[in-house]
Design a protein around this motif. Structure first.
Motif, PDB file in Angstrom:
ATOM      1  N   ARG A  84      -9.725 -21.999  -3.712  1.00  0.00           N
ATOM      2  CA  ARG A  84      -8.954 -21.032  -4.432  1.00  0.00           C
ATOM      3  C   ARG A  84      -8.540 -21.991  -5.884  1.00  0.00           C
ATOM      4  O   ARG A  84      -8.187 -21.361  -6.900  1.00  0.00           O
ATOM      5  N   SER A 131      -8.798 -20.036  -9.608  1.00  0.00           N
ATOM      6  CA  SER A 131      -7.381 -19.807 -10.310  1.00  0.00           C
ATOM      7  C   SER A 131      -7.773 -20.349 -11.857  1.00  0.00           C
ATOM      8  O   SER A 131      -6.914 -20.144 -12.722  1.00  0.00           O
ATOM      9  N   ASN A 132      -8.686 -21.169 -11.844  1.00  0.00           N
ATOM     10  CA  ASN A 132      -8.945 -21.961 -13.270  1.00  0.00           C
ATOM     11  C   ASN A 132     -10.466 -21.750 -13.810  1.00  0.00           C
ATOM     12  O   ASN A 132     -10.673 -21.965 -14.862  1.00  0.00           O
TER      13      ASN A 132
END
Length: 190
Positions: free
Chosen positions: A44, A48-49
């Motif tokens: 994850r 998220s980036n």
């Protein structure tokens, strides 16, 4: 400050490891496996980036790329202090034996990345795949019991990324490929 090319190699492992994310876990037979929380979170980190990183890459602006990579590094440091992983689940891919009897191993994880045995250090930038698991070791005995696609439980630490992320097509977005070189300290059938 490291140049962008060096930073991309150093942090490429994070990018390529986590690009597929948890959505692919079900597609590759991982849905029935209880994955450790840190292993799920590792995937994850990139999710998220990834959008910010791809925007930075497309901007051709080293400052933006470095900021995006710094964000990923900070998330990883807080998630895996010392880049240590413990009791992660993988699938056995290959066990290769050299002429001296020592072996090397490659295991895939749910994010479409492999963990390959090796040695060296991230700091010295000298990580290489190696067949350094000796016939006298516990790892060797455990590896002798495994077949292709067997689930394994493993611990160790990430040393470096071997292949770096590679662009997928004309849009310069990363595709998931490559291997982490790792020092495995424990491996057994899951």
């Amino acid at each position: 400050m490291l140049t962008t090319n060096i930073r991309m190699k150093i942090f490429g492992s994070v990018l390529a490891l986590t690009i597929a994310g948890p959505a692919q876990a079900g597609e590759n037979g991982w849905q029935d496996i209880d994955l450790p929380l840190t292993q799920k979170q590792f995937c994850r980190v990139y999710e998220s980036n990834v959008e910010a990183l791809n925007i930075a890459i497309n901007s051709r602006n080293d400052i933006k790329m470095n900021v995006a990579l710094d964000n990923i590094e900070q998330d990883l440091i807080s998630l895996l202090p010392g880049y240590q992983y413990e009791n992660w689940v993988g699938k056995m891919r290959t066990v290769s034996q050299g002429p001296d009897g020592n072996v090397g191993v490659e295991v895939s994880i749910q994010c479409n990345l492999s963990l390959a045995s090796g040695n060296g250090s991230k700091e010295a930038n000298n990580a290489i795949r190696s067949m350094d698991i000796t016939p006298e070791s516990r790892l060797y005995r455990e590896l002798s019991k495994l077949d292709y696609d067997d689930y394994v439980l493993m611990s160790g630490h990430l040393i470096d990324f071997e292949n770096g992320p590679t662009a997928a097509g004309d849009d310069d977005k990363f595709r998931n490929s490559g291997s982490f070189i790792v020092n495995m300290t424990k491996l057994s059938k899951y």
